[in-house]
Enzyme design. Structure first.
Site, PDB file in Angstrom:
ATOM      1  N   LYS A  14      59.856   6.970  19.911  1.00  0.00           N
ATOM      2  CA  LYS A  14      59.361   7.048  18.692  1.00  0.00           C
ATOM      3  C   LYS A  14      57.708   7.617  18.914  1.00  0.00           C
ATOM      4  O   LYS A  14      57.273   8.603  17.887  1.00  0.00           O
ATOM      5  CB  LYS A  14      59.945   5.900  17.768  1.00  0.00           C
ATOM      6  CG  LYS A  14      61.300   6.139  17.517  1.00  0.00           C
ATOM      7  CD  LYS A  14      61.923   4.913  16.774  1.00  0.00           C
ATOM      8  CE  LYS A  14      61.501   3.578  16.550  1.00  0.00           C
ATOM      9  NZ  LYS A  14      61.975   2.632  17.629  1.00  0.00           N
ATOM     10  N   ARG A  89      64.844   1.926   8.978  1.00  0.00           N
ATOM     11  CA  ARG A  89      65.805   1.398   9.356  1.00  0.00           C
ATOM     12  C   ARG A  89      66.887   0.856   8.831  1.00  0.00           C
ATOM     13  O   ARG A  89      67.937  -0.209   9.693  1.00  0.00           O
ATOM     14  CB  ARG A  89      65.145  -0.179  10.043  1.00  0.00           C
ATOM     15  CG  ARG A  89      63.987   0.572  11.332  1.00  0.00           C
ATOM     16  CD  ARG A  89      63.055  -0.701  12.192  1.00  0.00           C
ATOM     17  NE  ARG A  89      62.869  -0.809  13.173  1.00  0.00           N
ATOM     18  CZ  ARG A  89      62.019  -0.458  13.842  1.00  0.00           C
ATOM     19  NH1 ARG A  89      61.096   0.090  13.550  1.00  0.00           N
ATOM     20  NH2 ARG A  89      61.377  -0.464  15.554  1.00  0.00           N
ATOM     21  N   ARG A 128      56.210  -0.955  29.575  1.00  0.00           N
ATOM     22  CA  ARG A 128      55.567  -1.769  28.547  1.00  0.00           C
ATOM     23  C   ARG A 128      55.120  -3.392  28.694  1.00  0.00           C
ATOM     24  O   ARG A 128      53.640  -3.675  28.370  1.00  0.00           O
ATOM     25  CB  ARG A 128      55.561  -0.941  27.609  1.00  0.00           C
ATOM     26  CG  ARG A 128      54.869  -1.057  25.771  1.00  0.00           C
ATOM     27  CD  ARG A 128      55.412  -0.233  24.715  1.00  0.00           C
ATOM     28  NE  ARG A 128      56.092  -1.316  24.798  1.00  0.00           N
ATOM     29  CZ  ARG A 128      56.364  -0.735  23.065  1.00  0.00           C
ATOM     30  NH1 ARG A 128      56.321   0.274  22.720  1.00  0.00           N
ATOM     31  NH2 ARG A 128      57.607  -1.344  22.494  1.00  0.00           N
ATOM     32  N   ARG A 134      52.320  -7.139  23.618  1.00  0.00           N
ATOM     33  CA  ARG A 134      53.414  -7.347  22.594  1.00  0.00           C
ATOM     34  C   ARG A 134      54.159  -8.569  23.041  1.00  0.00           C
ATOM     35  O   ARG A 134      55.226  -8.838  24.013  1.00  0.00           O
ATOM     36  CB  ARG A 134      53.915  -5.901  22.313  1.00  0.00           C
ATOM     37  CG  ARG A 134      53.198  -5.199  21.548  1.00  0.00           C
ATOM     38  CD  ARG A 134      53.616  -3.553  21.422  1.00  0.00           C
ATOM     39  NE  ARG A 134      54.971  -4.282  20.937  1.00  0.00           N
ATOM     40  CZ  ARG A 134      55.635  -2.777  20.080  1.00  0.00           C
ATOM     41  NH1 ARG A 134      54.995  -1.616  20.028  1.00  0.00           N
ATOM     42  NH2 ARG A 134      56.771  -3.007  19.458  1.00  0.00           N
ATOM     43  N   ARG A 145      66.228  -7.351  19.815  1.00  0.00           N
ATOM     44  CA  ARG A 145      66.574  -6.227  19.163  1.00  0.00           C
ATOM     45  C   ARG A 145      67.285  -4.655  19.367  1.00  0.00           C
ATOM     46  O   ARG A 145      68.287  -4.106  18.315  1.00  0.00           O
ATOM     47  CB  ARG A 145      64.606  -5.145  19.979  1.00  0.00           C
ATOM     48  CG  ARG A 145      63.520  -6.036  19.115  1.00  0.00           C
ATOM     49  CD  ARG A 145      62.374  -5.992  20.370  1.00  0.00           C
ATOM     50  NE  ARG A 145      61.750  -4.952  20.452  1.00  0.00           N
ATOM     51  CZ  ARG A 145      61.204  -4.027  20.828  1.00  0.00           C
ATOM     52  NH1 ARG A 145      60.342  -4.696  22.142  1.00  0.00           N
ATOM     53  NH2 ARG A 145      60.064  -3.104  20.448  1.00  0.00           N
TER      54      ARG A 145
HETATM   55  P1  B4P Z   1      57.555   3.845  22.036  1.00  0.00           P
HETATM   56  O1  B4P Z   1      57.377   5.364  21.816  1.00  0.00           O
HETATM   57  O2  B4P Z   1      56.635   2.714  21.829  1.00  0.00           O
HETATM   58  O3  B4P Z   1      58.476   3.521  21.437  1.00  0.00           O
HETATM   59  P2  B4P Z   1      59.158   2.896  20.518  1.00  0.00           P
HETATM   60  O4  B4P Z   1      60.456   3.694  19.494  1.00  0.00           O
HETATM   61  O5  B4P Z   1      57.661   3.696  18.981  1.00  0.00           O
HETATM   62  O6  B4P Z   1      59.089   1.365  19.526  1.00  0.00           O
HETATM   63  P3  B4P Z   1      59.965  -0.066  19.129  1.00  0.00           P
HETATM   64  O7  B4P Z   1      60.764   0.325  17.581  1.00  0.00           O
HETATM   65  O8  B4P Z   1      59.804  -0.882  20.175  1.00  0.00           O
HETATM   66  O9  B4P Z   1      58.212  -0.046  18.176  1.00  0.00           O
HETATM   67  P4  B4P Z   1      58.026  -0.133  15.692  1.00  0.00           P
HETATM   68  O10 B4P Z   1      56.345  -0.795  16.216  1.00  0.00           O
HETATM   69  O11 B4P Z   1      59.281   0.507  15.548  1.00  0.00           O
HETATM   70  O12 B4P Z   1      57.908   4.211  23.097  1.00  0.00           O
HETATM   71  C1  B4P Z   1      58.475   2.934  24.349  1.00  0.00           C
HETATM   72  C2  B4P Z   1      57.731   2.679  25.872  1.00  0.00           C
HETATM   73  O13 B4P Z   1      57.825   3.413  26.619  1.00  0.00           O
HETATM   74  C3  B4P Z   1      56.777   3.012  25.924  1.00  0.00           C
HETATM   75  O14 B4P Z   1      55.358   2.210  26.832  1.00  0.00           O
HETATM   76  C4  B4P Z   1      56.122   4.238  26.285  1.00  0.00           C
HETATM   77  O15 B4P Z   1      55.387   4.956  26.931  1.00  0.00           O
HETATM   78  C5  B4P Z   1      57.026   4.503  26.956  1.00  0.00           C
HETATM   79  N1  B4P Z   1      58.118   6.272  27.053  1.00  0.00           N
HETATM   80  C6  B4P Z   1      57.418   6.991  26.086  1.00  0.00           C
HETATM   81  N2  B4P Z   1      58.795   7.926  25.641  1.00  0.00           N
HETATM   82  C7  B4P Z   1      58.803   7.780  27.573  1.00  0.00           C
HETATM   83  C8  B4P Z   1      59.907   8.744  28.255  1.00  0.00           C
HETATM   84  N3  B4P Z   1      59.522   9.803  27.934  1.00  0.00           N
HETATM   85  N4  B4P Z   1      59.756   8.396  29.793  1.00  0.00           N
HETATM   86  C9  B4P Z   1      59.093   7.381  30.691  1.00  0.00           C
HETATM   87  N5  B4P Z   1      58.309   6.341  29.167  1.00  0.00           N
HETATM   88  C10 B4P Z   1      58.543   6.485  28.008  1.00  0.00           C
HETATM   89  O16 B4P Z   1      58.571  -2.135  16.031  1.00  0.00           O
HETATM   90  C11 B4P Z   1      58.624  -2.943  16.307  1.00  0.00           C
HETATM   91  C12 B4P Z   1      58.847  -3.917  15.448  1.00  0.00           C
HETATM   92  O17 B4P Z   1      58.348  -4.464  14.544  1.00  0.00           O
HETATM   93  C13 B4P Z   1      60.461  -4.444  15.069  1.00  0.00           C
HETATM   94  O18 B4P Z   1      61.199  -5.110  16.556  1.00  0.00           O
HETATM   95  C14 B4P Z   1      60.427  -4.562  14.013  1.00  0.00           C
HETATM   96  O19 B4P Z   1      60.880  -6.097  13.920  1.00  0.00           O
HETATM   97  C15 B4P Z   1      59.357  -4.486  12.935  1.00  0.00           C
HETATM   98  N6  B4P Z   1      59.457  -3.191  12.476  1.00  0.00           N
HETATM   99  C16 B4P Z   1      58.697  -2.311  12.818  1.00  0.00           C
HETATM  100  N7  B4P Z   1      59.324  -1.054  10.950  1.00  0.00           N
HETATM  101  C17 B4P Z   1      60.149  -2.547  10.238  1.00  0.00           C
HETATM  102  C18 B4P Z   1      60.990  -1.742   9.610  1.00  0.00           C
HETATM  103  N8  B4P Z   1      61.009  -0.677   9.597  1.00  0.00           N
HETATM  104  N9  B4P Z   1      62.099  -2.481   9.079  1.00  0.00           N
HETATM  105  C19 B4P Z   1      61.671  -3.891   9.677  1.00  0.00           C
HETATM  106  N10 B4P Z   1      61.066  -4.109  10.567  1.00  0.00           N
HETATM  107  C20 B4P Z   1      60.081  -3.443  11.331  1.00  0.00           C
END
Ligand code: B4P
Length: 190
Positions: A14, A89, A128, A134, A145
């Site tokens: 994302k 979410r 990551r 993190r 998660r």
């Molecule tokens: P990202 O792109 O960073 O993943 P994400 O989906 O954004 O992550 P996440 O769901 O964990 O994070 P969030 O901050 O929202 O990709 C992950 C890794 O993969 C990176 O290292 C990237 O380089 C790699 N990658 C990406 N694409 C790739 C590909 N095609 N091939 C290879 N590698 C690839 O949430 C964190 C926490 O915050 C949650 O668990 C929750 O506790 C809280 N939170 C956030 N929003 C909330 C909400 N709305 N309600 C309640 N809690 C919330």
């Protein structure tokens, strides 16, 4: 306004795809994860509460997140569109988002659901975790998660299908390949 909800399991890309969408379409970006991590770093009241949930792999309570989102949204009043990354979410968050946008005379244009196999999600997050520092990128927390995602977040797929906003995007492959599919989906609703 072009309002995009980017959706998917933890590690589905994302944040990664949001960065590219912002550059291509000139949208504003609201990542609830980034906002929460900034609050934690600044040691605010919200940050201290959020830290307890995030480090265990749990969701921060809806009322805190919805209140936080409303404030951030007000700071983007002149935007030509917003990408919502990591929000909603839960179903209450999705209903709150609809209400907030409707009150501002707009709505969600599309929900992009990045679909990635579970083994790949775990691999990406562990990788990551080696560099991010993190608190939630370790195997035990990643598993929590994913469980939270399946129980509380994945029902949003049905919600957005009913709203006629859901578009599935195959989220396996290189970042560039996936971005090509993301653009195809956005260009269909622009
Ligand atoms: P990202 O792109 O960073 O993943 P994400 O989906 O954004 O992550 P996440 O769901 O964990 O994070 P969030 O901050 O929202 O990709 C992950 C890794 O993969 C990176 O290292 C990237 O380089 C790699 N990658 C990406 N694409 C790739 C590909 N095609 N091939 C290879 N590698 C690839 O949430 C964190 C926490 O915050 C949650 O668990 C929750 O506790 C809280 N939170 C956030 N929003 C909330 C909400 N709305 N309600 C309640 N809690 C919330």
């Amino acid at each position: 306004m072009l309002n995009i909800v980017i959706f998917g399991a933890p590690g589905s890309g994302k944040g990664t795809q949001s960065e590219l969408i912002i550059k291509e379409y000139g949208l504003d970006h609201i990542s609830t994860g980034d906002v929460l991590r900034a609050e934690i770093k600044a040691q605010t009241e919200l940050g201290k509460i959020a830290d307890g949930y995030i480090s265990k792999g749990q969701l921060v309570p809806d009322e805190l997140i919805i209140d936080m989102l409303a404030k951030v949204l007000d700071s983007k009043a002149d935007s030509k569109g917003v990408i919502f990354d990591g929000f909603p979410r839960t179903i209450p968050q999705a209903k709150a988002l609809k209400k907030m946008l409707n009150e501002r005379g707009t709505d969600v244009s599309v929900m992009l659901n990045l679909e990635v196999e579970e083994a790949e999600l775990i691999q990406r997050l562990l990788k990551r975790g080696e560099i991010s520092g993190r608190s939630d990128d370790n195997l035990e927390t990643i598993q929590s998660r994913l469980e939270v995602y399946h129980n509380q977040t994945s029902p949003l797929k049905e919600y957005y299908i009913t709203e006629n906003k859901h578009t599935a995007v195959h989220g396996m492959g290189t970042v560039e390949e996936i971005f090509g599919r993301v653009c195809d989906a956005i260009n269909c609703v622009k």
